[in-house]
Write an enzyme that holds these catalytic residues in place. Structure first.
Site, PDB file in Angstrom:
ATOM      1  CE1 TYR A 144      -3.671   2.516   0.527  1.00  0.00           C
ATOM      2  CE2 TYR A 144      -2.480   3.262   2.468  1.00  0.00           C
ATOM      3  CZ  TYR A 144      -3.490   3.438   1.538  1.00  0.00           C
ATOM      4  OH  TYR A 144      -4.328   4.523   1.633  1.00  0.00           O
ATOM      5  CG  ASP A 239       5.719   3.878   0.845  1.00  0.00           C
ATOM      6  OD1 ASP A 239       5.999   4.636   1.803  1.00  0.00           O
ATOM      7  OD2 ASP A 239       4.558   3.644   0.475  1.00  0.00           O
ATOM      8  CE  LYS A 267       0.925   4.956   8.363  1.00  0.00           C
ATOM      9  NZ  LYS A 267       0.989   4.232   7.112  1.00  0.00           N
TER      10      LYS A 267
HETATM   11  C1  LIG Z   1       0.328   4.683   5.764  1.00  0.00           C
HETATM   12  C2  LIG Z   1       1.092   4.442   4.520  1.00  0.00           C
HETATM   13  C3  LIG Z   1       0.970   5.294   3.403  1.00  0.00           C
HETATM   14  C4  LIG Z   1      -0.040   6.388   3.333  1.00  0.00           C
HETATM   15  O1  LIG Z   1       0.160   7.388   4.265  1.00  0.00           O
HETATM   16  P1  LIG Z   1      -1.076   8.374   4.626  1.00  0.00           P
HETATM   17  O2  LIG Z   1      -0.464   9.343   5.578  1.00  0.00           O
HETATM   18  O3  LIG Z   1      -2.127   7.504   5.228  1.00  0.00           O
HETATM   19  O4  LIG Z   1      -1.523   9.000   3.361  1.00  0.00           O
HETATM   20  C5  LIG Z   1       1.812   5.078   2.334  1.00  0.00           C
HETATM   21  N1  LIG Z   1       2.706   4.081   2.338  1.00  0.00           N
HETATM   22  C6  LIG Z   1       2.840   3.235   3.378  1.00  0.00           C
HETATM   23  C7  LIG Z   1       3.866   2.174   3.336  1.00  0.00           C
HETATM   24  C8  LIG Z   1       2.024   3.382   4.492  1.00  0.00           C
HETATM   25  O5  LIG Z   1       2.144   2.502   5.510  1.00  0.00           O
END
Ligand SMILES: *Cc1c(COP(=O)(O)O)cnc(C)c1O
Length: 429
Positions: A144, A239, A267
């Site tokens: 994701y 990511d 995060k």
């Molecule tokens: C949470 C997450 C996202 C998205 O971040 P948001 O702040 O919710 O838009 C993208 N990549 C990874 C790996 C994530 O865990």
């Protein structure tokens, strides 16, 4: 456990917000009960609107690595607030957080702050496309990267070469440029590159997948991606929105010693406030507006409250022994949960990297989306509810990660293991 007030709030919320929530997985759909409405949190604990107390392993889905309401974070944010919550102009706080990010993650020579992980990945891909002059993106099934159109694509059933949108409203024309590979399978990537020679701008990957449960990269997998990218002039994007500052101060790239061209963060760097960031080699980042022509902007980007929360959080993470202590507690929890399942004769597959862990309801190894999707999600739902009843708040889905924070005590961990032992006995009977 009394949940009257949560139920009443959920009823009201549903008439005002789609599904009663502002982000889908909060609705508890996949675990067969209604969501808790949260009133407050402190340290390792979270309290719902009915006054029930839980040991929290969601941690706002990752950011709360030092626990809730850490006094140093609260102080930093309230001090910043007193000076003004937003100016739409540069501040020294942005430089301080940027400096901390660049020092923590050597592959990031320059960075841009945004307000969410979604913005970070979306913008990183725009930049990778501009830098390479190519359109195609390789992502992995089960990973994701936020909800930007071109990333809301998983593998269709079968070995579809071109992506099929996961959501109505995403034009097939956008999804067409997203190619889906299998996690932990370098051959699937090689095949896509061969079929799309000279067209692939970037490979984006969660270097430890945390959005299909917790799936670690097999030995040599990330290295193989690095080699393919070097050979083909493809940008490798890690990511690390979840793994950055989580599995090590320098993220998964520090843990595994593999260097991406670009990195996305989120995060933890926001310490619980809305922040994302993307960065990488200077020659790539300099293409970004206003030094280059690739447009990207944000009214609240680099927001002073968010920068202050991030700086305070990262400063706490630099304290000697923070990660070693987190590792010890996380190992204790993972081992305890696995033992509880085994004692009850209940088949699970336990996965852990640092303070990210997952109990897969599967009797075989989970190493990609296909094996993750084979888990017994109905039984996970029963486990989730049995844990919640005993005051343990897990993420309401089999495909999420358990996060241990610095605020969890050994006693919290042991209480959790005891709760799991009871839960598995119920499930096994
Ligand atoms: C949470 C997450 C996202 C998205 O971040 P948001 O702040 O919710 O838009 C993208 N990549 C990874 C790996 C994530 O865990």
């Amino acid at each position: 456990m009394k949940l009257d007030r949560s139920s009443a709030l959920f009823g009201k919320a549903r008439s005002l917000m789609p599904g009663g929530v502002n982000s889908p997985v909060r609705a508890f759909r996949s675990v067969g009960c209604d969501p808790l409405f949260i009133e407050r949190a402190a340290g390792s604990r979270i309290y719902d609107a009915d006054g029930n107390e839980y040991i929290d392993y969601v941690g706002s889905w990752g950011p709360m690595i030092v626990g809730h309401c850490h006094p140093r974070v609260v102080h930093a944010v309230t001090s910043a607030m007193e000076k003004g919550s937003s100016f739409g102009a540069p501040t020294e706080l942005e430089i301080r957080l940027a400096e901390m990010v660049v020092e923590a993650v050597p592959s990031i020579e320059m960075v841009r702050m945004v307000s969410s992980g979604t913005e970070a990945t979306m913008s990183a891909i725009r930049l990778a496309r501009a830098y390479t002059g190519r359109d195609a993106v390789i992502k992995f099934a089960g990973c994701y990267h936020g909800h930007a159109d071109s990333l809301l694509v998983r593998a269709g059933s079968g070995a579809a070469t071109f992506g099929v949108p996961d959501s109505p409203g995403v034009p097939a024309d956008f999804a067409r440029h997203t190619l889906i590979a299998e996690y932990n399978d370098p051959d699937s990537v090689e095949a896509l590159i061969t079929e799309n020679k000279g067209k692939v701008a970037c490979i984006i990957i969660e270097p430890i997948a945390g959005n299909m449960g917790t799936v670690a990269p097999r030995r040599g997998f990330l290295e193989a991606l690095r080699r393919m990218c070097d050979r083909e002039g493809i940008i490798l994007i890690f990511d690390e929105v979840m793994t950055g500052f989580r599995v090590a101060y320098g993220g998964a790239q520090e843990l595994y010693g593999v260097t991406p061209d670009m990195t996305t963060l989120g995060k933890i760097i926001g310490g619980g406030l809305p922040v994302g960031a993307f960065g990488g080699r200077q020659e790539i980042m300099e293409l970004l507006s206003p030094s280059g022509g690739v447009y990207q902007a944000g009214t609240l980007s680099g927001n002073p409250l968010a920068m202050a929360a991030g700086i305070a959080t990262l400063t706490l993470l630099q304290e000697k022994g923070f990660y070693a202590n987190l590792e010890e507690k996380s190992a204790r929890l993972a081992a305890g949960l696995a033992r509880a399942a085994a004692d009850a004769g209940f088949p699970v597959y336990s996965a852990r990297v640092g303070s990210m862990l997952c109990t897969f309801f599967s009797n075989r190894e989970v190493d990609n989306w296909t094996s993750a999707a084979g888990c017994d999600t109905a039984t996970f739902g029963r486990y989730f509810r049995a844990m919640l009843d005993q005051g343990v708040y897990l993420a309401p889905s089999q495909f999420e990660t358990v996060f241990v924070s610095g605020a969890h005590s050994v006693e919290d961990i042991d209480l959790t293991i005891e709760a799991a032992a009871k839960a598995f006995k119920i499930l096994a009977s």
